[in-house]
Design an enzyme around this catalytic site. Structure first.
Site, short mmCIF file in Angstrom:
data_model
loop_
_atom_site.label_atom_id
_atom_site.label_comp_id
_atom_site.label_asym_id
_atom_site.label_seq_id
_atom_site.Cartn_x
_atom_site.Cartn_y
_atom_site.Cartn_z
N THR A 1 1.00 -1.07 -0.13
CA THR A 1 -0.20 -0.03 0.18
C THR A 1 0.97 1.07 0.11
O THR A 1 2.26 1.08 0.68
CB THR A 1 -0.77 0.60 1.72
OG1 THR A 1 0.07 0.49 2.48
CG2 THR A 1 -1.91 -1.09 1.47
N GLU B 1 -5.78 -3.01 -1.47
CA GLU B 1 -6.06 -4.01 -1.06
C GLU B 1 -7.55 -4.87 -2.13
O GLU B 1 -8.50 -5.59 -1.57
CB GLU B 1 -7.06 -3.71 0.39
CG GLU B 1 -6.12 -2.69 1.30
CD GLU B 1 -5.67 -2.02 1.04
OE1 GLU B 1 -5.39 -1.01 0.62
OE2 GLU B 1 -5.13 -0.79 2.41
N LYS C 1 -13.68 16.91 11.98
CA LYS C 1 -14.63 17.01 12.67
C LYS C 1 -15.21 18.12 14.08
O LYS C 1 -14.20 18.76 14.87
CB LYS C 1 -14.53 15.75 14.10
CG LYS C 1 -15.94 14.90 14.18
CD LYS C 1 -15.89 13.54 15.39
CE LYS C 1 -16.96 13.53 15.47
NZ LYS C 1 -16.98 11.50 16.09
N TRP D 1 -19.33 15.80 11.32
CA TRP D 1 -18.65 16.22 10.02
C TRP D 1 -18.14 17.10 8.92
O TRP D 1 -19.47 17.85 8.08
CB TRP D 1 -18.57 14.80 9.81
CG TRP D 1 -17.82 13.29 10.42
CD1 TRP D 1 -17.40 13.23 12.22
CD2 TRP D 1 -18.47 12.56 10.22
NE1 TRP D 1 -17.07 12.40 12.22
CE2 TRP D 1 -17.59 11.30 11.63
CE3 TRP D 1 -18.73 11.75 9.62
CZ2 TRP D 1 -17.48 10.14 11.43
CZ3 TRP D 1 -19.16 9.88 9.55
CH2 TRP D 1 -17.86 9.30 10.80
#
Ligand code: AMP
Length: 535
Positions: A179, A326, A434, A439
């Protein structure tokens, strides 16, 4: 009662066999590091891949070993994609843009036994070898220095017979890719033959990329980044030709190949297409791209302006895909559903700027602290996925917290999902802001800022705030010749967002730092402007 059908193993060997027998004449065009264009075919690729497999065996590389590649999108890399697994070994694609320390760490972790390197990358390899050596160094695309093996010599050693290892275990590992480390240390994803074959079939479907024999495909996305999104498997599987641009990824070089080879399908990250768009805008109508039916954009969100500009100004169709290392990597595709065919133009465009519906056999759900999030197109939650093209664990068992107890993978992407299953990414989990318990989507703010004519690029990060816990801060790269004020930018945002979403601070920067795969590296901005204190 069990079905009575044969168990044909889904292997890369089966893809290569088909390409050799059924579409041997399909072209593999490859640009070398000297810019020279080599013209080959699948009929030539297959025996060379088998020779590579035999050469690795003769060298003593065990079946099951990891063989690294440090290469561009070039024919020898394609040969390694098939030849290394034909030895029973695993191709580990290394990203030459990583630092020598990162490369050494990854090669160590993977226990790479041998490496195939393009001659133009020997210097990069030299810096790695002072930290971590390989038992065998094989040099392609140029002269092999003393102590290394010339790729062509390795291929010359053996008559290409059957592959050295029986190709009947579809669950065996074939490719390894780490990754890109936007979330902590890079982690190894180990793709099985089966996952890659199923992924390739998914890509070829009509409502996916619709790849078939009539296509000529140019992957700009590097073969060291998640299998060049699976195209080196989907193309030989269907007989589509491949055009490999080597290390020349600038807009002019790409335009040369796109026009000369009459490419029908190409794929890359937004940065590449933004550069191409600029070039086309400078000299409209001078490049014949009439064969190009689809430009796939992925890896980061495709700005709506990019999709619109290609279509309106140059008649080119841009399709968005979302995916992850992934996931082989493609998870969803932003193709317009039939039900929206007659929707107003701006609705169709807005839909295509989202990440789209999942491809078959990829299941999706979103969750937040309170549990499952409804598919209402409004409630945000973390996207989770599962299916036969999704990793079940990382190599070495790290990052186990990304896999849920009930068998899903946590993507770290914060999304909404609409009633049709269309995903819209609103943030990365760690980039989410946040403020006062609510959010704020940094991605939405970035897109709106980048739609401003004075803004070239924008990244929005969270900075700690004593009252609201976090507040948004915008880092903005200004277009040459423009000088917007923070007030002007905020004013612009206020048309689309509530006042509490507006960034309290706007910092003008020379560039947005990027990871080796071209994504915004917000951790650097956080270190600079937020004392690294944000999540
Ligand atoms: P990587 O594993 O390096 O390919 O990174 C995967 C991540 O890239 C995803 O989790 C997303 O955050 C981001 N990404 C990939 N494609 C898109 C897209 N089309 N729109 C927005 N973000 C994307």
């Amino acid at each position: 009662m069990q079905g009575l059908m044969m168990h044909g193993a889904l292997t890369l060997g089966a893809i290569l066999d088909r390409a050799e027998r059924i579409t041997p004449g399909s072209a593999v065009v490859s640009r070398g590091s000297d810019r020279a264009v080599h013209r080959g075919t699948y009929g030539e690729l297959a025996p060379r891949a088998r020779r590579l497999a035999a050469g690795l065996r003769d060298l003593g590389v065990p079946a099951d070993a990891r063989v690294a590649t440090l290469m561009w999108n070039q024919r020898e890399h394609l040969e390694a994609y098939y030849g290394v697994p034909a030895r029973g070994a695993v191709v580990h694609t290394l990203n030459p843009r990583l630092s020598p320390a990162e490369l050494a760490h990854i090669a160590d972790h993977a226990e790479d036994e041998a490496i195939i390197v393009d001659a133009s990358l020997l210097e990069v390899l030299g810096a790695v070898r002072s930290r971590r050596d390989f038992r065998h160094v094989i040099v392609a695309g140029g002269d092999a220095p003393h102590g290394t093996i010339a790729y062509e010599d390795l291929l010359a050693t053996e008559d290409p017979g059957a592959p050295p290892v029986a190709q009947d275990d579809e669950l065996a590992a074939a490719v390894l890719c780490y990754t890109s480390g936007t979330t902590g240390n890079p982690k190894g994803v180990l793709y099985s033959h089966r996952s890659l074959v199923l992924h390739a079939m998914g890509l070829a479907m009509a409502d996916s990329f619709a790849i078939g024999e009539a296509d000529t495909v140019l992957p700009v996305v590097p073969m060291f980044h998640v299998n060049a999104w699976g195209l080196p498997f989907a193309c030989p599987m269907t007989g589509a030709g491949l055009v490999l641009p080597g290390r020349f990824l600038d807009a002019q070089s790409l335009l040369e190949l796109l026009t000369a080879e009459r490419v029908t399908f190409t794929a890359g990250v937004p940065t590449v297409w933004l550069a191409l768009l600029e070039r086309l805008d400078e000299a409209p109508g001078t490049h014949d791209l009439s064969a190009l039916r689809c430009m796939l954009v992925g890896g980061s969100a495709a700005p709506m302006g990019l999709i619109e500009a290609f279509e309106r100004r140059h008649g080119l169709y841009v399709l968005q895909g979302w995916g992850m290392t992934e996931m082989c990597p493609v998870g969803s595709i932003g193709r317009l559903p039939v039900a929206m065919a007659d929707a107003p133009a701006e609705d169709r465009l807005a839909y295509r700027a989202r990440q789209g519906q999942p491809v078959p056999f990829v299941e999706i759900r979103a969750r937040h602290e309170g549990g499952a999030v409804p598919w209402d197109g409004a409630t945000m939650g973390e996207l989770e996925v599962r299916g036969p093209t999704v990793a079940s664990a990382y190599l070495g068992g790290e990052g186990a917290d990304r896999f849920t107890d009930d068998g899903w993978f946590r993507t770290g992407d914060i999304v909404t999902i609409d009633p049709t299953g269309c995903i819209e990414i609103t943030d990365r989990e760690k980039d989410l802001i946040k403020s006062g318990g609510e959010w704020i989507s940094s991605v939405a703010l970035e897109n709106a800022l980048m739609a401003h004519p004075s803004v070239a690029e924008a990244a929005v990060i969270a900075v700690p705030d004593p009252r609201w816990q976090e507040r948004p801060l915008a880092c903005v790269v200004v277009r040459p010749g423009h000088a917007p004020t923070p007030e002007e930018l905020r004013e612009r945002l206020s048309a689309d967002f509530p006042s509490w979403w507006l960034p309290d601070r706007v910092e003008f920067v020379d560039e947005i730092p990027r990871t080796a795969t071209g994504k915004f590296k917000k951790s650097v901005l956080r270190d600079r402007f937020a004392g690294g204190g944000a999540p």
